[in-house]
Design an enzyme around this catalytic site. Structure first.
Site, short mmCIF file in Angstrom:
data_model
loop_
_atom_site.label_atom_id
_atom_site.label_comp_id
_atom_site.label_asym_id
_atom_site.label_seq_id
_atom_site.Cartn_x
_atom_site.Cartn_y
_atom_site.Cartn_z
N GLY A 8 -2.78 8.50 3.27
CA GLY A 8 -2.39 7.86 4.54
C GLY A 8 -1.27 8.65 5.19
O GLY A 8 -0.47 8.11 5.96
N ALA A 9 -1.23 9.97 4.87
CA ALA A 9 -0.07 10.82 5.21
C ALA A 9 0.21 10.95 6.70
O ALA A 9 1.33 11.27 7.09
CB ALA A 9 -0.28 12.21 4.60
N GLY A 11 0.01 8.50 8.90
CA GLY A 11 0.40 7.22 9.48
C GLY A 11 1.91 7.09 9.65
O GLY A 11 2.68 7.97 9.24
N GLY A 96 1.92 0.67 -1.30
CA GLY A 96 2.69 -0.09 -0.30
C GLY A 96 1.76 -0.82 0.65
O GLY A 96 2.16 -1.79 1.29
N THR A 97 0.51 -0.35 0.74
CA THR A 97 -0.46 -0.99 1.64
C THR A 97 -0.61 -2.45 1.27
O THR A 97 -0.78 -2.78 0.09
CB THR A 97 -1.83 -0.28 1.54
OG1 THR A 97 -1.61 1.12 1.60
CG2 THR A 97 -2.75 -0.73 2.66
N PHE A 125 9.09 -2.65 0.00
CA PHE A 125 9.92 -1.67 -0.72
C PHE A 125 11.37 -1.68 -0.24
O PHE A 125 12.17 -0.88 -0.71
CB PHE A 125 9.34 -0.26 -0.53
CG PHE A 125 8.21 0.05 -1.47
CD1 PHE A 125 8.47 0.39 -2.79
CD2 PHE A 125 6.89 0.02 -1.05
CE1 PHE A 125 7.44 0.70 -3.67
CE2 PHE A 125 5.86 0.32 -1.93
CZ PHE A 125 6.13 0.66 -3.24
N HIS A 152 6.47 -9.08 12.82
CA HIS A 152 6.11 -7.67 12.67
C HIS A 152 5.65 -7.07 13.99
O HIS A 152 5.28 -7.80 14.92
CB HIS A 152 4.99 -7.49 11.64
CG HIS A 152 5.47 -7.57 10.22
ND1 HIS A 152 5.73 -8.76 9.58
CD2 HIS A 152 5.74 -6.59 9.32
CE1 HIS A 152 6.13 -8.52 8.35
NE2 HIS A 152 6.16 -7.21 8.16
N LYS A 156 0.16 -4.29 13.24
CA LYS A 156 -0.11 -4.75 11.88
C LYS A 156 -1.47 -5.44 11.82
O LYS A 156 -1.81 -6.24 12.70
CB LYS A 156 1.00 -5.72 11.42
CG LYS A 156 0.88 -6.09 9.96
CD LYS A 156 2.16 -6.76 9.46
CE LYS A 156 2.00 -7.26 8.03
NZ LYS A 156 1.67 -6.17 7.09
P1 NAD Z 1 -0.69 3.32 10.14
O1 NAD Z 1 -1.91 2.80 10.84
O2 NAD Z 1 0.37 3.97 10.96
O3 NAD Z 1 -1.15 4.40 9.03
C1 NAD Z 1 -2.26 4.24 8.19
C2 NAD Z 1 -2.84 5.64 7.96
O4 NAD Z 1 -3.88 5.52 6.98
C3 NAD Z 1 -3.47 6.26 9.21
O5 NAD Z 1 -2.96 7.57 9.42
C4 NAD Z 1 -4.97 6.28 8.90
O6 NAD Z 1 -5.64 7.41 9.49
C5 NAD Z 1 -4.95 6.38 7.39
N1 NAD Z 1 -6.18 5.93 6.75
C6 NAD Z 1 -7.01 4.91 7.11
N2 NAD Z 1 -8.04 4.82 6.26
C7 NAD Z 1 -7.86 5.77 5.32
C8 NAD Z 1 -8.57 6.15 4.16
N3 NAD Z 1 -9.72 5.53 3.80
N4 NAD Z 1 -8.08 7.16 3.42
C9 NAD Z 1 -6.95 7.82 3.77
N5 NAD Z 1 -6.22 7.49 4.87
C10 NAD Z 1 -6.67 6.49 5.63
O7 NAD Z 1 -0.11 2.11 9.29
P2 NAD Z 1 1.39 1.94 8.72
O8 NAD Z 1 2.24 1.23 9.70
O9 NAD Z 1 1.84 3.25 8.16
O10 NAD Z 1 1.13 0.91 7.52
C11 NAD Z 1 0.28 1.22 6.43
C12 NAD Z 1 0.25 0.05 5.46
O11 NAD Z 1 1.53 -0.09 4.83
C13 NAD Z 1 -0.03 -1.33 6.09
O12 NAD Z 1 -0.86 -2.09 5.23
C14 NAD Z 1 1.36 -1.96 6.18
O13 NAD Z 1 1.31 -3.37 6.18
C15 NAD Z 1 1.97 -1.43 4.91
N6 NAD Z 1 3.44 -1.44 4.84
C16 NAD Z 1 3.99 -1.78 3.64
C17 NAD Z 1 5.35 -1.73 3.47
C18 NAD Z 1 5.94 -2.05 2.12
O14 NAD Z 1 7.17 -2.04 1.96
N7 NAD Z 1 5.11 -2.35 1.11
C19 NAD Z 1 6.18 -1.36 4.54
C20 NAD Z 1 5.59 -1.03 5.76
C21 NAD Z 1 4.21 -1.05 5.90
#
Ligand code: NAD
Length: 265
Positions: A8-9, A11, A96-97, A125, A152, A156
Site C-alpha cells: 500500500g506504499a 497511499g 494497520g489496515t 498505532f 475521521h 475512510k
Molecule cells: P489510501 O487509500 O490513501 O491508501 C491505500 C493504498 O493501498 C492505495 O495506494 C491503494 O492503491 C493501495 N491498494 C489498494 N488495494 C491494494 C492491493 N490489493 N494491494 C496493494 N495495494 C493496494 O488509504 P490510507 O488513508 O493510507 O489508509 C489505509 C488503511 O489504513 C485504512 O484501512 C485506514 O483505516 C488504515 N489506518 C490505520 C491506522 C492505524 O493506526 N491502524 C491509521 C491510519 C489509517
C-alpha cells in the site's frame, strides 16, 4: 536489522511508512507493493530516487525479496488476503489496515500458528489513542454508561473505525451489558441511525468530514457528572513510532498479537 516490505506504499499511510522505515537505522526497506505500482520509494518519501520501485504483485515480491516483515496499509477489502499471502511466505504481517472481522482475525491467528510466523494487528498505532483506550477501560468500571464518537476524514472506507470497535470491545469486557438511554426512546420515522450503532447497549457514532485525520471521544455519564476523554490525531506522523516499534518487535512474538498496548511496558 529487520528487512521490511511496505504494502500500500503509494497511499497516505503507506508513503508515510516508507519514509519512517527509510529513516530508521534498525529497519531496512527491501521492497514496496501497491496496485498503482511504478513509483520510486525514495521519491514517495520526499527524498532522491533510491531505485527501490513499487511493484504490483505481492506474492512475487515476497518470493523474490524474502523480507522478514510486511507492513500493510491497504484497504479493508484486500487486507485479509494480503495477510494470508504474507503468512504463507513466512513473512510477519504488521497490519494497520482496518476492517478485519473477528472471524478473519481468528483465521489469521490459526494460520500464524500453523506457519509458525508471528503476526501483529493494531487498530490504532498512535500512543495517545492507545492511552485513550486504556483510560476508557479504567473509567468504564466506575462509570458504565458510555457513548463513543469517532471522527475521521471523508476518504475512510469503513465505519465504525477500528479504534472505536476496539474501544467498545474493551469496555464491554469490564462492564455489564445494558441498554442506555430512555427505554421508551424512538428514532423519528425516516431518521434511522440517529442514535448511532448499538454495541452491547453502548452507542457508537461515526463522523466523516474533510479536515479530520482521526479523532475519538469517549463520553461517560454518571449522576450529576460527565467525563469526556478525547484524542486527536493531527498528522499521520503520530502513527509512525508505533508502526516502527511493531516492525522491530513482531518477529519475537508468538501467533497473533492485537493492539499496540501489548508491546508497551
Ligand atoms: P489510501 O487509500 O490513501 O491508501 C491505500 C493504498 O493501498 C492505495 O495506494 C491503494 O492503491 C493501495 N491498494 C489498494 N488495494 C491494494 C492491493 N490489493 N494491494 C496493494 N495495494 C493496494 O488509504 P490510507 O488513508 O493510507 O489508509 C489505509 C488503511 O489504513 C485504512 O484501512 C485506514 O483505516 C488504515 N489506518 C490505520 C491506522 C492505524 O493506526 N491502524 C491509521 C491510519 C489509517
Amino acid at each position: 536489522m529487520t528487512t521490511v516490505l511496505v504494502n500500500g506504499a503509494c497511499g497516505r499511510m503507506g508513503s508515510t511508512v516508507v519514509k519512517a522505515v527509510l529513516d530508521d537505522k534498525d529497519l531496512k526497506l527491501v521492497g514496496a507493493v501497491d496496485i498503482k505500482g511504478g513509483a520510486d520509494t525514495g521519491v514517495l518519501a520526499g527524498y532522491p530516487a533510491n531505485g527501490i520501485l513499487v511493484e504490483t504483485d505481492l506474492a512475487a515480491a515476497l518470493d523474490r525479496l524474502k523480507p522478514e516483515v510486511m507492513i500493510d496499509f491497504t484497504r479493508p477489502d484486500v487486507v485479509f488476503e494480503n495477510v494470508q499471502t504474507a503468512l504463507k511466505h513466512h513473512v510477519s504481517p504488521v497490519v494497520g489496515t482496518t476492517g478485519l472481522t473477528e472471524a478473519q482475525r481468528n483465521t489469521i491467528k490459526e494460520l500464524a500458528e500453523k506457519e509458525d510466523t508471528p503476526a501483529f494487528i493494531a487498530p490504532n498505532f498512535a500512543i495517545g489513542a492507545v492511552l485513550l483506550m486504556m483510560l476508557s477501560v479504567k473509567a468504564a468500571k466506575y462509570m458504565p454508561d458510555v457513548e463513543i464518537i469517532e471522527l475521521h476524514h471523508d476518504h475512510k472506507l469503513d465505519a465504525p473505525s477500528g479504534t472505536a470497535a476496539q474501544t467498545a470491545a474493551l469496555i464491554d469486557a469490564v462492564r455489564e451489558a445494558h441498554e442506555q438511554g430512555n427505554p421508551d426512546e424512538k428514532e423519528k420515522e425516516g431518521w434511522t441511525g440517529a442514535r448511532g450503532a448499538n454495541y452491547s447497549g453502548m452507542h457508537v457514532h461515526s463522523v466523516r468530514l474533510p479536515g479530520f485525520v482521526a479523532s475519538q471521544e469517549v463520553i461517560f455519564g454518571g449522576l450529576g457528572q460527565t467525563l469526556t476523554l478525547r484524542h486527536d490525531t493531527t498528522s499521520r506522523e503520530s502513527f509512525m513510532p508505533g508502526v516502527v516499534l511493531a516492525a522491530k518487535k513482531v518477529r519475537g512474538l508468538k501467533g497473533l498479537t492485537v493492539g499496540l498496548d501489548k508491546l508497551l511496558d
